[in-house]
Design a protein around this motif. Structure first.
Motif, PDB file in Angstrom:
ATOM      1  N   ALA A 133       0.829  -1.208   0.000  1.00  0.00           N
ATOM      2  CA  ALA A 133       0.000   0.000   0.000  1.00  0.00           C
ATOM      3  C   ALA A 133       0.863   1.257   0.000  1.00  0.00           C
ATOM      4  CB  ALA A 133      -0.925  -0.002   1.221  1.00  0.00           C
ATOM      5  N   VAL A 165      -9.282  -8.334  -2.172  1.00  0.00           N
ATOM      6  CA  VAL A 165      -7.837  -8.444  -1.924  1.00  0.00           C
ATOM      7  C   VAL A 165      -7.400  -9.907  -1.966  1.00  0.00           C
ATOM      8  CG1 VAL A 165      -6.021  -8.119  -0.206  1.00  0.00           C
ATOM      9  CG2 VAL A 165      -7.685  -6.303  -0.605  1.00  0.00           C
ATOM     10  N   GLN A 166      -8.147 -10.782  -1.283  1.00  0.00           N
ATOM     11  CA  GLN A 166      -7.780 -12.198  -1.211  1.00  0.00           C
ATOM     12  C   GLN A 166      -7.779 -12.861  -2.587  1.00  0.00           C
ATOM     13  OE1 GLN A 166      -6.601 -13.859   1.394  1.00  0.00           O
ATOM     14  NE2 GLN A 166      -6.754 -12.001   2.629  1.00  0.00           N
ATOM     15  N   SER A 168      -7.156 -11.307  -5.392  1.00  0.00           N
ATOM     16  CA  SER A 168      -6.367 -10.518  -6.348  1.00  0.00           C
ATOM     17  C   SER A 168      -4.883 -10.513  -6.009  1.00  0.00           C
ATOM     18  CB  SER A 168      -6.890  -9.065  -6.383  1.00  0.00           C
ATOM     19  OG  SER A 168      -8.259  -9.025  -6.713  1.00  0.00           O
ATOM     20  N   GLU A 169      -4.435 -11.515  -5.246  1.00  0.00           N
ATOM     21  CA  GLU A 169      -3.015 -11.562  -4.895  1.00  0.00           C
ATOM     22  C   GLU A 169      -2.160 -11.629  -6.156  1.00  0.00           C
ATOM     23  OE1 GLU A 169       0.163 -14.127  -2.184  1.00  0.00           O
ATOM     24  OE2 GLU A 169      -1.984 -14.596  -2.114  1.00  0.00           O
ATOM     25  N   THR A 189      -1.080  -3.583  -6.000  1.00  0.00           N
ATOM     26  CA  THR A 189      -0.982  -5.031  -6.185  1.00  0.00           C
ATOM     27  C   THR A 189      -0.869  -5.726  -4.825  1.00  0.00           C
ATOM     28  OG1 THR A 189       0.145  -4.724  -8.317  1.00  0.00           O
ATOM     29  CG2 THR A 189       0.299  -6.899  -7.289  1.00  0.00           C
ATOM     30  N   PRO A 190      -1.942  -6.397  -4.360  1.00  0.00           N
ATOM     31  CA  PRO A 190      -1.851  -7.154  -3.109  1.00  0.00           C
ATOM     32  C   PRO A 190      -0.824  -8.283  -3.247  1.00  0.00           C
ATOM     33  CG  PRO A 190      -4.146  -6.879  -3.811  1.00  0.00           C
ATOM     34  CD  PRO A 190      -3.278  -6.482  -4.968  1.00  0.00           C
ATOM     35  N   LEU A 199      -1.616  -6.104   2.013  1.00  0.00           N
ATOM     36  CA  LEU A 199      -1.610  -4.676   1.665  1.00  0.00           C
ATOM     37  C   LEU A 199      -0.684  -3.847   2.551  1.00  0.00           C
ATOM     38  CD1 LEU A 199      -5.406  -3.955   1.000  1.00  0.00           C
ATOM     39  CD2 LEU A 199      -3.627  -4.508  -0.654  1.00  0.00           C
TER      40      LEU A 199
END
Length: 208
Positions: A133, A165-166, A168-169, A189-190, A199
């Motif tokens: 982040a 987020v989970q 889109s790793e 980008t997570p 993040l």
């Protein structure tokens, strides 16, 4: 004399800020490419390049790894510098808009800019330095208006963002936010990093 100085100074535009953000995105892409290379080599930024007996490791390309680590360090410094430029540019742009508003109250009412901007649904209340982040440019106080597929219209609760987020790793997400009264967009980008989560920031529901 003050008026003369104002007249000769080139005015900052939103396009200037967009160009700075484009440069930031380019730097992030380069950093990601080098990180991916290090991960492929299985060494990362900190893994030792010598074996247990103190000899150079034969299973990695030492020159490429050292070069990649050096380039990442240089690019991270460039990234910090460009983020400072973006912050300053946003403040200047906001200040210019305020001055213009004060000079022409009939054309720019205080409520008009707020009415034209999306309503934030989350607030950034913590960002860990060095996290994904932080690298993307998020700062404490940023008001989130878009997070990947989540926007003002379909947001229900923070679990929606956690789910995105989970799933889109390792994938780039478009994040829209309000900062200093301006709408700004970043790519985030997570991914796994040295800290907790993917993040390295904390979001809370936005209350107006």
């Amino acid at each position: 004399m003050t008026e003369e100085n104002k007249a000769v100074k080139p005015s900052l535009t939103e396009e200037d800020v967009r160009l700075l953000i484009k440069r930031k995105d380019d730097i992030e892409e380069q950093i990601k490419a080098y990180y991916d290379m290090l991960q492929t080599a299985g060494v990362g930024m900190d893994a030792p390049l010598v074996d247990g007996e103190g000899f150079p490791r034969a299973d990695v390309d030492l020159y490429k790894v050292r070069t990649a680590r050096h380039n990442i360090s240089c690019l991270q410094n460039d990234h910090k510098a460009i983020m400072v430029e973006i912050e300053e540019a946003l403040h200047k742009l906001h200040a210019t808009a305020r001055v213009k508003q004060d000079k022409d109250e009939t054309k720019m009412e205080v409520t008009e800019p707020a009415a034209s901007l999306p309503t934030p649904f989350a607030l950034v209340d913590a960002v860990t330095q060095g996290s994904p982040a932080f690298q993307a440019g998020l700062r404490v106080g940023d008001e989130i208006i878009e997070f990947g597929s989540i926007n003002t219209q379909n947001f229900r609760n923070l679990r929606d963002i956690a789910s995105v987020v989970q799933h889109s790793e390792g994938k780039s997400l478009r994040v829209g936010l309000l900062r200093s009264g301006l709408e700004v967009h970043f790519n985030l980008t997570p991914k796994q990093w040295s800290g907790r989560g993917l993040l390295g920031c904390n979001l809370v529901p936005h209350h107006r």
